[in-house]
Motif scaffolding. Sequence first.
Motif, PDB file in Angstrom:
ATOM      1  N   THR A  60       0.602  -1.348  -0.567  1.00 60.71           N
ATOM      2  CA  THR A  60       0.181   0.577  -0.265  1.00 60.71           C
ATOM      3  C   THR A  60       1.083   1.013  -0.177  1.00 60.71           C
ATOM      4  OG1 THR A  60      -0.175  -0.812   2.407  1.00 60.71           O
ATOM      5  CG2 THR A  60      -2.044  -1.365   0.723  1.00 60.71           C
ATOM      6  N   GLU A  61       2.066   1.410   0.452  1.00 54.21           N
ATOM      7  CA  GLU A  61       2.880   2.468   0.575  1.00 54.21           C
ATOM      8  C   GLU A  61       3.222   2.661  -1.515  1.00 54.21           C
ATOM      9  OE1 GLU A  61       7.503   3.748   2.037  1.00 54.21           O
ATOM     10  OE2 GLU A  61       6.321   1.344   1.809  1.00 54.21           O
ATOM     11  N   ALA A  62       3.332   1.744  -1.897  1.00 46.88           N
ATOM     12  CA  ALA A  62       3.598   1.663  -3.000  1.00 46.88           C
ATOM     13  C   ALA A  62       2.583   2.162  -3.939  1.00 46.88           C
ATOM     14  CB  ALA A  62       4.229   0.818  -3.832  1.00 46.88           C
ATOM     15  N   ALA A  63       1.571   1.838  -3.537  1.00 49.65           N
ATOM     16  CA  ALA A  63      -0.443   2.358  -4.291  1.00 49.65           C
ATOM     17  C   ALA A  63      -0.165   3.931  -3.348  1.00 49.65           C
ATOM     18  CB  ALA A  63      -0.590   1.913  -3.856  1.00 49.65           C
ATOM     19  N   GLY A  64       0.283   3.916  -2.042  1.00 53.25           N
ATOM     20  CA  GLY A  64      -0.437   5.691  -1.840  1.00 53.25           C
ATOM     21  C   GLY A  64      -2.089   5.927  -1.678  1.00 53.25           C
ATOM     22  N   GLY A  65      -2.412   6.629  -1.442  1.00 50.62           N
ATOM     23  CA  GLY A  65      -3.549   7.450  -2.090  1.00 50.62           C
ATOM     24  C   GLY A  65      -5.054   6.415  -0.728  1.00 50.62           C
ATOM     25  N   MET A  66      -5.800   6.156  -2.107  1.00 54.18           N
ATOM     26  CA  MET A  66      -6.684   5.784  -0.792  1.00 54.18           C
ATOM     27  C   MET A  66      -6.233   4.699  -0.875  1.00 54.18           C
ATOM     28  SD  MET A  66     -10.061   6.523   0.003  1.00 54.18           S
ATOM     29  CE  MET A  66     -10.436   7.808   0.058  1.00 54.18           C
ATOM     30  N   PRO A  67      -6.198   3.154  -1.585  1.00 53.88           N
ATOM     31  CA  PRO A  67      -5.878   2.447  -0.928  1.00 53.88           C
ATOM     32  C   PRO A  67      -5.459   1.923   0.715  1.00 53.88           C
ATOM     33  CG  PRO A  67      -5.470   2.179  -2.955  1.00 53.88           C
ATOM     34  CD  PRO A  67      -5.120   3.230  -2.644  1.00 53.88           C
ATOM     35  N   ARG A  68      -4.511   2.974   0.294  1.00 52.27           N
ATOM     36  CA  ARG A  68      -2.982   2.751   1.819  1.00 52.27           C
ATOM     37  C   ARG A  68      -3.514   3.734   2.795  1.00 52.27           C
ATOM     38  NH1 ARG A  68       2.690   6.174   2.034  1.00 52.27           N
ATOM     39  NH2 ARG A  68       3.165   6.555   4.234  1.00 52.27           N
ATOM     40  N   PHE A  69      -4.785   4.899   2.710  1.00 48.07           N
ATOM     41  CA  PHE A  69      -5.441   5.404   4.187  1.00 48.07           C
ATOM     42  C   PHE A  69      -7.218   4.154   4.630  1.00 48.07           C
ATOM     43  CE2 PHE A  69      -9.698   6.939   5.041  1.00 48.07           C
ATOM     44  CZ  PHE A  69      -9.208   7.658   6.296  1.00 48.07           C
ATOM     45  N   LEU A  70      -7.270   3.776   3.812  1.00 47.56           N
ATOM     46  CA  LEU A  70      -8.473   2.428   3.777  1.00 47.56           C
ATOM     47  C   LEU A  70      -7.616   1.489   4.478  1.00 47.56           C
ATOM     48  CD1 LEU A  70     -10.947   2.794   0.672  1.00 47.56           C
ATOM     49  CD2 LEU A  70     -11.239   3.800   3.041  1.00 47.56           C
ATOM     50  N   SER A  71      -6.722   0.891   3.907  1.00 43.34           N
ATOM     51  CA  SER A  71      -5.975  -0.461   5.449  1.00 43.34           C
ATOM     52  C   SER A  71      -5.456   0.267   6.126  1.00 43.34           C
ATOM     53  CB  SER A  71      -4.715  -1.229   3.625  1.00 43.34           C
ATOM     54  OG  SER A  71      -4.262  -2.166   4.484  1.00 43.34           O
ATOM     55  N   ALA A  72      -4.877   0.894   6.628  1.00 41.81           N
ATOM     56  CA  ALA A  72      -4.257   1.474   7.740  1.00 41.81           C
ATOM     57  C   ALA A  72      -6.023   1.953   8.489  1.00 41.81           C
ATOM     58  CB  ALA A  72      -3.415   2.999   7.294  1.00 41.81           C
ATOM     59  N   SER A  73      -6.245   2.518   8.358  1.00 39.17           N
ATOM     60  CA  SER A  73      -7.643   3.274   8.756  1.00 39.17           C
ATOM     61  C   SER A  73      -8.229   1.724   9.185  1.00 39.17           C
ATOM     62  CB  SER A  73      -8.663   3.400   8.187  1.00 39.17           C
ATOM     63  OG  SER A  73      -7.927   4.292   7.619  1.00 39.17           O
ATOM     64  N   ALA A  74      -8.445   0.270   8.869  1.00 43.19           N
ATOM     65  CA  ALA A  74      -8.952  -0.850   9.000  1.00 43.19           C
ATOM     66  C   ALA A  74      -8.214  -1.484  10.595  1.00 43.19           C
ATOM     67  CB  ALA A  74      -9.315  -1.711   7.259  1.00 43.19           C
ATOM     68  N   THR A  75      -7.025  -1.265  10.041  1.00 38.87           N
ATOM     69  CA  THR A  75      -6.214  -2.076  10.674  1.00 38.87           C
ATOM     70  C   THR A  75      -5.776  -1.551  12.292  1.00 38.87           C
ATOM     71  OG1 THR A  75      -4.537  -2.717   8.889  1.00 38.87           O
ATOM     72  CG2 THR A  75      -3.407  -3.188  11.071  1.00 38.87           C
ATOM     73  N   ILE A  76      -5.535  -0.252  12.098  1.00 38.36           N
ATOM     74  CA  ILE A  76      -5.835   0.437  13.538  1.00 38.36           C
ATOM     75  C   ILE A  76      -7.660   0.213  14.426  1.00 38.36           C
ATOM     76  CG2 ILE A  76      -5.721   3.426  14.605  1.00 38.36           C
ATOM     77  CD1 ILE A  76      -3.556   3.643  12.312  1.00 38.36           C
ATOM     78  N   THR A  77      -8.704   0.581  13.106  1.00 32.85           N
ATOM     79  CA  THR A  77      -9.356   0.363  14.007  1.00 32.85           C
ATOM     80  C   THR A  77      -9.976  -0.779  14.733  1.00 32.85           C
ATOM     81  OG1 THR A  77     -10.541   1.716  12.552  1.00 32.85           O
ATOM     82  CG2 THR A  77     -12.180   0.479  13.955  1.00 32.85           C
ATOM     83  N   ALA A  78      -8.989  -2.382  14.109  1.00 30.73           N
ATOM     84  CA  ALA A  78      -8.977  -3.571  14.305  1.00 30.73           C
ATOM     85  C   ALA A  78      -8.089  -3.525  15.980  1.00 30.73           C
ATOM     86  CB  ALA A  78      -8.763  -4.483  13.344  1.00 30.73           C
ATOM     87  N   LEU A  79      -7.532  -2.817  15.276  1.00 32.62           N
ATOM     88  CA  LEU A  79      -6.672  -2.816  17.165  1.00 32.62           C
ATOM     89  C   LEU A  79      -7.331  -2.692  18.391  1.00 32.62           C
ATOM     90  CD1 LEU A  79      -2.701  -2.175  15.738  1.00 32.62           C
ATOM     91  CD2 LEU A  79      -3.860  -4.289  16.514  1.00 32.62           C
ATOM     92  N   VAL A  80      -8.016  -0.956  17.929  1.00 29.79           N
ATOM     93  CA  VAL A  80      -8.783  -0.370  19.307  1.00 29.79           C
ATOM     94  C   VAL A  80      -9.882  -1.895  19.847  1.00 29.79           C
ATOM     95  CG1 VAL A  80     -10.295   1.170  19.813  1.00 29.79           C
ATOM     96  CG2 VAL A  80      -8.765   1.675  17.911  1.00 29.79           C
TER      97      VAL A  80
END
Length: 357
Positions: free
Chosen positions: A260-280
């Motif tokens: 996702t770092e290579a892709a950037g943009g929305m995929p990077r934001f959505l993937s990171a947001s889902a992961t952090i929310t899951a950890l909560v």
Amino acid sequence: MTAHWGYRLLVRAYPAGPRRDEVLDTLLAVGRRTPSWREAGNLLRHGLRARLGRPASGAVVAVALLVALTTGFFAAALSTRAAWEAVPDYPSGTRLAEITTTVFPSLPIEGGRDEGRVFRDPTGDHQWLEPFNEDFAYAGYSFGPSGTYLPGDYRTWFGQARQRLVDAGWTVREEYPTGATDIASGLLEPSGRALVAERGPLSLHLETTVDVVDTPAGEFYALASLNRWQPGWVTAVGVVFWLLGGLTGWLVLGWASRRTEAAGGMPRFLSASATITALVFLTPLTLLGMVGFVAETWRFDRPGQPFWAWSMVWGYGCTALGVLLLITALIIAVAGGRARHEERIGPDPRFHRPGPI
């Protein structure tokens, strides 16, 4: 010149690409054959960091640690649950009779075990998204005199039963009074006694009391229960799979992070947001599981709930939602990310600052 197999194994901590080859070429040029402990730690630390990508970010390391802790917890829970199927069942026949007659000699005995070979079935017929019951725990075997009540003073009988257990090879780990607590003074008003003893893989809990409703005058209620300790080899299985599960979680997160770092943009934001929310949702349950895992290894009272019970009881919904979010984050990385072109980007010195070789 061929590098020692130890170096070739250690550099695999780095993601495949020019950076891994560069590190190996450096080791080849120096001519060392056997890695020292310092070199091994250095290569593993920087290699696993390189797996995460995003060299300027410290947050990705914290997220990776929490994900590794969580996936390790899941791996340990599944592996120990499977390992329990190989633990010997409760004694039966003459072996069980020896225990029951030691506690209640010359008395007819009534006994029975909880449903389920390893754990009590909490609800019986639950739906997939329906929370489990709070009584989820190890299945035990309970027994007592068929007449329910015993004549005499419970203190005298309890002392004699304790001695019979000691003579039969049981070790009394704990003994304590039971009863109600006075509201005004906060003091215990003793109305019975209890003990926890162990012998080999078994734990025995014995309790006497006169507090049971309708207890006849001059008599008392007594009940004993057997539980199984978690064997040391089951704990070892849990430790090994916690480490393996944690490593797997780190590597998978690293792959998704670089993609996702290579892709950037929305995929990077959505993937990171889902992961952090899951950890909560998952991190508090994982931390409770860690405490339970340690307590289950060092406890001296009778076995209770498994270390992963909170995730299957009150935290069931959080566990299901957290796992779903992690899967979603991985799907986003697969579908919306793209492979990082290491050859075009070239090595990044921030990933590896080796110490003296």
